[in-house]
Design a protein around this motif. Structure first.
Motif, PDB file in Angstrom:
ATOM      1  N   THR A   1       2.423   4.470   7.876  1.00 57.93           N
ATOM      2  CA  THR A   1       2.405   5.898   7.544  1.00 57.93           C
ATOM      3  C   THR A   1       3.230   6.207   6.306  1.00 57.93           C
ATOM      4  N   GLY A   2       4.137   5.301   5.930  1.00 62.13           N
ATOM      5  CA  GLY A   2       4.939   5.547   4.738  1.00 62.13           C
ATOM      6  C   GLY A   2       4.281   5.057   3.457  1.00 62.13           C
ATOM      7  N   TYR A   3       3.099   4.444   3.557  1.00 61.28           N
ATOM      8  CA  TYR A   3       2.452   3.913   2.356  1.00 61.28           C
ATOM      9  C   TYR A   3       1.659   5.020   1.664  1.00 61.28           C
ATOM     10  N   LYS A   4       1.571   4.920   0.339  1.00 67.23           N
ATOM     11  CA  LYS A   4       0.848   5.937  -0.436  1.00 67.23           C
ATOM     12  C   LYS A   4      -0.585   6.033   0.039  1.00 67.23           C
ATOM     13  N   ARG A   5      -1.038   7.293   0.255  1.00 65.82           N
ATOM     14  CA  ARG A   5      -2.388   7.473   0.769  1.00 65.82           C
ATOM     15  C   ARG A   5      -3.438   6.961  -0.219  1.00 65.82           C
ATOM     16  N   SER A   6      -3.181   7.149  -1.529  1.00 67.09           N
ATOM     17  CA  SER A   6      -4.202   6.740  -2.504  1.00 67.09           C
ATOM     18  C   SER A   6      -4.464   5.236  -2.394  1.00 67.09           C
TER      19      SER A   6
ATOM     20  N   THR B   1      -5.624  -7.250   3.977  1.00 64.23           N
ATOM     21  CA  THR B   1      -6.245  -6.424   2.935  1.00 64.23           C
ATOM     22  C   THR B   1      -5.254  -5.369   2.447  1.00 64.23           C
ATOM     23  N   VAL B   2      -4.480  -4.839   3.378  1.00 70.36           N
ATOM     24  CA  VAL B   2      -3.574  -3.744   3.006  1.00 70.36           C
ATOM     25  C   VAL B   2      -2.299  -4.269   2.344  1.00 70.36           C
TER      26      VAL B   2
ATOM     27  N   VAL C   1       6.673  -4.077  -4.617  1.00 74.34           N
ATOM     28  CA  VAL C   1       6.566  -3.757  -3.188  1.00 74.34           C
ATOM     29  C   VAL C   1       6.647  -2.234  -3.034  1.00 74.34           C
ATOM     30  N   LEU C   2       7.624  -1.632  -3.709  1.00 71.39           N
ATOM     31  CA  LEU C   2       7.867  -0.196  -3.508  1.00 71.39           C
ATOM     32  C   LEU C   2       6.729   0.663  -4.039  1.00 71.39           C
ATOM     33  N   ILE C   3       5.950   0.129  -4.961  1.00 73.75           N
ATOM     34  CA  ILE C   3       4.819   0.913  -5.491  1.00 73.75           C
ATOM     35  C   ILE C   3       3.861   1.346  -4.393  1.00 73.75           C
TER      36      ILE C   3
END
Ligand SMILES: C[S@@+](CC[C@H](N)C(=O)[O-])C[C@H]1O[C@@H](n2cnc3c(N)ncnc32)[C@H](O)[C@@H]1O
Length: 430
Positions: free
Chosen positions: A26-31, A69-70, A235-237
Motif C-alpha cells: 500500500t505504500g508503493y506509488k500507484r502509478s 513482477t512488482v 528502491v525508494l523510487i
C-alpha cells in the motif's frame, strides 16, 4: 471500467495482499503499481483487478509471479559508474580516515536484489583497505524484501553468457539492454575477485563471508544500526512520499553521526527538516544532518504513522512508546497471565514475530524456549540476567544476554516482566 471503480478494485486487491498474504504494497506509488499489475494481467488475459483478485485466490503459485513482477529486481555491478568512482575516491577514504587503525566498519546495502551492488562495494573496500584488512574490519549487511533475490545473491555466481535479446514477451517498461550479468566489472577486478568457471564467475568465497544476507522490509522492520555507509539505490523510487519520509527517518537512525547515505540517480531526500545534508547532489551522496525530533521518531512507528496530529496531547505516552519501539535492543513485554503483550521492532525482526503473535500465550512462541517458565522469575522482585543463551536459527547461532525485569505498579502489584535481549544482531555469524 471507469477510473474510480478501477482504483477501488486496485485498493481491494492491495488490501487482500496485505491482510491475507502479509505483503504490504500500500505504500508503493500507484502509478508504478498500476503499470506492473496491468503488465501481469495482460500476460494472462485478465481485464479487471476484481477478476485478477479471484485468479490470485484460486492459483496459489500466482502470488510469487506477481511479487516478482512488482518487486523489480533489475540491478548490475557498478550501476551509474561515475557515482561509484566518486564513492571510491571521496567517501570511502573519508570513512577510513575517521577511524582508528583497526576499528571496525559497518556497511548496509538495503534492497540488494541479486547481490551485484554489495559485491561491487566489497571490491571497493578491499581495494581501499587491502583484502586482509577488509576481511578483518568490514562487516557488510545486504538485505531485501524478496527471498528469491537474496537466495541468488547468496550464491554469488554470475553468468558470463550474454543475457538474451529482448523478446516481445519482455516487459517494455524495463530498461533491459542485452549484456552479460558481469557487465560493469573491469577485467582487473574480475580476475582479482572472481573464480572463473565455464560459463560463470563466482565471487571470492572468503570475502563473500564478510556479508550477512537477510530478508528485511524497509517499511516494517527496524533498521540495522551503527552504520558507516548505507547504500539504498533504486528502491525508494517505488514508494509514495509519505513512506519515503518514514524510511529516511529510519536511515537517519541507522547511520552513525559520521555515516553516509548513497541513493540512486533518480532519488532525493524528502523531509521537511534537513535531517541529511548533501555531500554530492550529483551522485546522491548525503551525510547526517539535523538530529531527529519527536515527530520524526513517531513516523518510524507504524502504529502512530499518519495519526500524529490528533494524538500529540498524549506526547508523554508516545514518547515512551516510541522509545520502546526504536530501542535497537530487542525488547518484549509479557504479562502476569503469561501473554506476549508487546514487542518492539527489533524483536519482531530478530524473532520473526508477526502481528498475530501479540496477545498469544508466551509459551506457545518459539522464543519462550530461551527463558523457560516465566513464573520462576517472579519469585524475587529483582532483575535477573541470563547470560550467553544460545538461539539456533536455520542459518546460524546467536548468543544473548537476556535481562528479565519484573514490572510492578504503584501498589507493588506484579504486572508482568520486560525482557531485553542484548548482543543479538551484532554477534551474528554467517
Ligand atoms: C530495482 S531493484 C534495485 C537493486 C539495487 N539496489 C540497484 O540499484 O541496482 C529494487 C529492489 O528493491 C527491493 N524492495 C522493494 N521493496 C522493498 C522493501 N519494502 N524493503 C526492502 N527491499 C525492497 C526489491 O525486491 C528489489 O530487489
Amino acid at each position: 471500467m471507469d477510473l474510480p471503480q478501477a482504483n477501488q478494485e486496485l485498493e481491494s486487491l492491495l488490501n487482500y495482499l496485505k491482510n491475507s498474504r502479509g505483503c504490504d504494497l500500500t505504500g508503493y506509488k500507484r502509478s508504478s503499481l498500476l503499470r506492473r499489475f496491468r503488465f501481469r494481467m495482460q500476460q494472462i488475459n485478465i481485464n479487471s483487478y476484481q477478476e485478477y483478485l479471484k485468479y490470485l485466490q484460486n492459483n496459489s503459485e500466482e502470488w510469487l509471479t506477481l511479487l516478482n513482477t512488482v518487486l523489480i529486481n533489475y540491478t548490475g555491478f557498478f550501476r551509474d559508474r561515475s557515482s561509484w568512482d566518486y564513492l571510491a575516491k571521496e567517501i570511502i577514504p573519508k570513512i577510513i580516515a575517521s577511524k582508528q587503525k583497526n576499528e571496525s566498519i559497518r556497511v548496509w546495502v538495503a534492497g540488494c536484489a541479486s547481490g551485484e551492488e554489495v559485491y561491487s562495494l566489497v571490491m571497493l573496500w578491499a581495494e581501499a583497505l587491502g583484502i586482509e584488512s577488509c576481511l578483518e574490519r568490514v562487516q557488510f549487511y545486504a538485505t531485501d524484501i524478496d527471498e528469491e533475490a537474496i537466495k541468488e545473491a547468496r550464491q554469488a555466481t554470475y553468468q558470463s553468457n550474454p543475457v538474451r535479446e529482448l523478446s516481445p514477451d519482455d516487459d517494455p517498461t524495463l530498461d533491459i539492454v542485452p549484456h552479460t550479468e558481469l557487465t560493469g566489472i573491469s577485467p582487473y577486478l574480475l580476475n582479482k575477485y572472481f573464480q572463473h568457471h565455464k560459463d560463470s564467475y563466482t565471487f571470492d568465497p572468503q570475502l563473500r563471508r564478510t556479508i550477512i544476507f537477510a530478508r528485511h522490509d524497509l517499511v516494517k522492520n527496524a533498521p540495522i544500526s551503527k552504520i558507516d555507509l548505507l547504500v539504498c539505490r533504486n528502491v525508494l523510487i517505488y514508494f509514495t512520499p509519505e513512506y519515503q519520509a518514514t524510511i529516511f527517518v529510519r536511515f537517519h537512525f541507522a547511520l552513525k553521526d559520521t555515516g553516509f547515505l548513497f541513493l540512486g540517480k533518480a532519488e532525493s531526500i524528502i523531509n521537511n527538516r534537513a535531517i541529511f545534508t548533501p555531500i554530492s547532489l550529483k551522485h546522491r551522496i548525503y551525510a547526517k544532518g539535523l538530529d531527529l525530533d519527536l515527530n520524526d521518531h513517531l513516523l518510524i512507528n507504524p502504529k502512530t504513522h499518519f495519526k500524529r496530529s490528533n494524538e500529540r496531547q498524549d506526547s508523554k505516552n508516545f514518547f515512551w512508546q516510541t522509545a520502546f519501539e526504536i530501542n535497537p535492543l530487542p525488547q518484549i513485554a509479557v504479562n502476569l497471565h503469561n501473554y506476549l503483550i508487546d514487542a518492539n521492532e527489533a524483536a519482531h525482526l530478530l524473532f520473526g514475530l508477526k502481528l498475530d503473535d501479540l496477545n498469544r500465550p508466551f509459551n506457545q512462541l518459539e522464543l519462550s524456549k530461551l527463558v523457560g517458565e516465566m513464573k520462576t522469575f517472579y519469585e524475587n522482585p529483582h532483575q535477573v540476567t541470563l547470560t550467553d543463551v544460545e538461539w539456533h536459527t536455520a542459518t546460524d547461532t546467536k548468543y544473548f544476554d537476556i535481562s528479565i525485569v519484573p514490572v510492578y505498579d504503584k501498589k507493588k502489584t506484579l504486572l508482568g516482566a520486560i525482557l531485553t535481549f542484548s548482543d543479538s544482531v551484532y554477534k551474528l555469524h554467517n
